[in-house]
Every structure is written in C-alpha cells, then in structure tokens.
Design an enzyme around this catalytic site. Sequence first.
Site: not given
Lengths: 238, 302
Positions: B131, B194, B244, B266-267
């Site tokens: 993170c 990220t 990703g 995710g995003t």
Amino acid sequence: MAVIRSNHRIAAGVYRMTVSGVPLGRAGQFFMLRVSGVLDPLLGRPISIFGADAGTGETTFVYQTPGRGTALFADLLPGQAIDAQGPYGNGFPLESGGAVILGGGIGVAPLHQLAKELRASDPKRRIDVFLGFREEAYCVADFEQLSDSVTVSVGGIVTNDVDFSENAVYYACGPAPMLHTAAEQARAANARFFVSLEKHMACGVGACLGCTCETTNGRKRVCKDGPVFEYSEVQHVL
Amino acid sequence: MSYNPLSLELCGVSLKNPVIAASGTFGFGREYAERMEVSRLGGICGKGLTLRGSAGNAGERVYETRSSMLNSIGLENPGVKHFVEHEAAFMRSLGPAVIANLGGHSEADYLEGAELLNEADIDLLELNISCPNVKAGGMAFGILPETAADITRRVKAISRHPLMVKLSPNAPDLTAVARACEEAGADALSLVNTFLGMAIDVKRRRPVFDNVYAGLSGPAIFPLALRMVHQVCKSVSIPVVGMGGIASAEDAIRMILAGARAVQVGTMTFASPNTLLEIIDGLSAWCAKERISNLQEICGII
C-alpha cells in the site's frame, strides 16, 4: 441503462436532462451518471435528482458542466443512452411544519425535488425558498410553482436574506462557504437544519471510502450515510 | 451438472471462476451485495485491514486522472478484530471465496493481525506489503526482497491460511521481490497494487493530496501491469493472481495468457459496478466460442 428524453441548456454552463428507465429516487438522493463505455473520463459523476415523476417514471437532472465528464453529458441527444447507477444516498427527511429552503448555484437542484415532496406530504405547510446565484438565475419558475415565496439573489450573499429564527425546518445545498455561514446562523438561532454535502467520490455506494468525513457520530461516508446530514453532526467540516 | 470451464483451484481453494473483487474496492461485500449478484464472483478480497484499524488519510482522497484515478485513502478500516467478529461470517455467507487483506505498520502488527485472522473462516490471506498510502510500513515492506521475504516467512510460520503476497509495482526489482517471497514460503502472489503517482492543483499551486503522492489505478495502468505479471510469472512457479486496470473479459484473458491463474478487478467496479459480472459472462462466452474446456488451459502460454 437510462434513455435520454430531453437534454438542453437552461443557463450558461447549466443543463437540464430528463431520462427514463431508472428507478425513481427521493429528494437528496443522486445517481452516478457516466457516458457508457467511455474510459476517459473514467468515473461516474454524482448528480442529484431535480425531479422524480411518478406519473411518467422519468427522472430529471439539472447539472453544471465544470469539467470534461459533465461536458460530455451536455452533448448527448434525446434517444441516446446514459449509464445511470442509483438512486444512491439517504435523501432529505420530510419533517412536519413549515420549511425554509436555501440553495446556492447548482445546489438548487436537489431542493426542487425536496420542495415537491414537502408540498405533496403536506399541501398546507408554508414553504419559503431562497436561491442564490453568482451570475445568472435558473429554475426559479420551477420553485415558484411549489412554494409560498421565492427570494432570488444574484451576485449577493443569499444567507443574508434568511432568518433562522422562524418556527420552521431549514434545508440547504450549495457551495461550502454558503453552508458554513448558514450553519453558524442556524446554531445561533438553535434551528433544525439539514444540509446536503458534496465531496469527491469514486463509487457512490460506500465502497471506495473516498468521501469519508469525520462527524460527531464518527466517520461517515458522504455518499452512503449522507449526503444529507443534520448540520450539527458535520459542523466542523462545513 | 455441466462442467464449468471457468473453475479453478488456487492454493487448494476451489473457485467457480477466476474473477475476484480487488481489495479496497468492494468493502467487505455489503455495499455491492445490495446491488448485484455477488454470489457469482469467484472471490471477494476484503478491504485492507490493519491491526487496530485506521481513520485513513485527511484531505482529498480520490482524484480522477486520464483513464485512471489516484487514491490516498490510507487504509481506512475497522481493524482486524472487528473483521473477525463482524465481517468474516457475512463475507462467507455471500458465496464467493473469502480473502482477507492484511496490512501493517510494523512487523509486530502484521504478526498479531495474522494471529487474530487464524480465528476467522477465510479461504486465503492476502498479505499487503504494497500500500503506497501509509507512511510507516505498507509499501516499505514490499520494496526490497529481504524485507518482503522476512515478513512473508514470519507470517507464513504462524498463519493457518494459505498465504498470497500482494506485490508493489514500485519495487525497483519486482521479480527479485517475487522470487524472495516464493522462497520465503508464499503460496501465491498477487500483483500489481497501485503505482505511486502525483497530482497538482494548478490553481492553488499545491499537491492535490496531503501525502503528496498517491496510488494510481484504472485502465491506464493495464499494459504496465500486464508486463509485470508476465515477468513475475516467468520468474516463479507459485500461482499468480493478476490485476491492474482490467476493464473487460479480453483484458482478463490477456492476464491469464500472460500467466495469471486468476484476476482481480478493482477500479472498474467504481466506474461500472457490473464490470465483474460482465467479465465472467465474457470469459464463459469466449471459452464456448474457442471450444476451450477449461480456461486454465491457456494460462501462461505466452
């Protein structure tokens, strides 16, 4: 997927869009609107409900175009689709008695549906509306149909027009400085006062934690636990 | 029952498909369970936990960039104990494989957290050493092979769950970190977390985020993530979960062709909540069209 019924400019950089095909929401709730399939801009934009029409099943949004995401909405034509996720958020409570509504700029949008619901839930109640705009007023006639008085201020400070000591419940949505001033006046007058907050958010459903704010009742997500809060709960973030 | 071409096994856990909701984008499943058929997912990776929980970062937390976004949430979470007592059983009730994601500010935090998670009914433990948004710890553990291996070895020694280590793309030598984690006993790897990025508010002439730097995710990073997944898959023999910027079934297939057993998304869930289900449907359709009896047949053929 929502289908656009109409979408037109009502003031400089302000548009009014009506869509069908989405569940009806309540005053203060919002949808995440996004042009389908587009990855840039990536995220939906939280746009509050200006009007939810149970008769036609249509939902109307009044939105501003400060950036690329919303500017793309303005180019959409009737018949085209738009990705509309929602309705999200808690919405305004409909308290009994008189109501005073205070809107600034594009913050007037959710207050229109609020006035509609307040009127429908008690046709006899008194509703006074104060609208402030920087340069150009819009939606004034829409409010006039639903309220006992509409006071418009262009280029002034709308909170100066409002007396928070009336025997009424106060509701507001607008820019942060306006909410801050209104909250101070409400505290001085010990008024019941609900505000709708705005914060950057990615998901709109309470998953990303991008819009968390500290309240007197702990951490709250503006999108999921709000966007409407009693002002005293969020006073230090106003 | 007909054979499911998407089924796979990951560290001894059966998944009905390789599509997993990525940590930090799905809470503990509650918010999306109200709005979509979460039971159809292969797995759900819960929000990153820290031992005592965290209020997260102050200031702006999310900022949209081109086909991507920066976040500086800072691991806001209710803490491991809360998860064990109030969230794990709920996650289990949803149906998909349950993955807990554990971060930490110190080695002691990781170990105590992993110990507490031994009490939880979860399928996999994802060790977050990547993170970028917490100052002490997090990514600091995942940048160098030695520290990554050390924390992996210690957590592996006490955890009763299969251990998947989540890697940072910000490591100077990612494949060295991956090999070190494998040697230290990791059962699987997941990547990428990220990319460290930055945004500046021109009007105010200031960084957008209080922490100055923030984590970049979303479709824009996909080619970078794909390359890194490919490199890591060539370097280790334990399973790799690729993520990703995955935005479509085609992207998921690309990750699997590059060597990933499964994928995390995710995003794109933020942008379009149905993306996960659309990817599952797209994978099924692709297998049927290509006459593939199990998707794992194409895993790593590139």
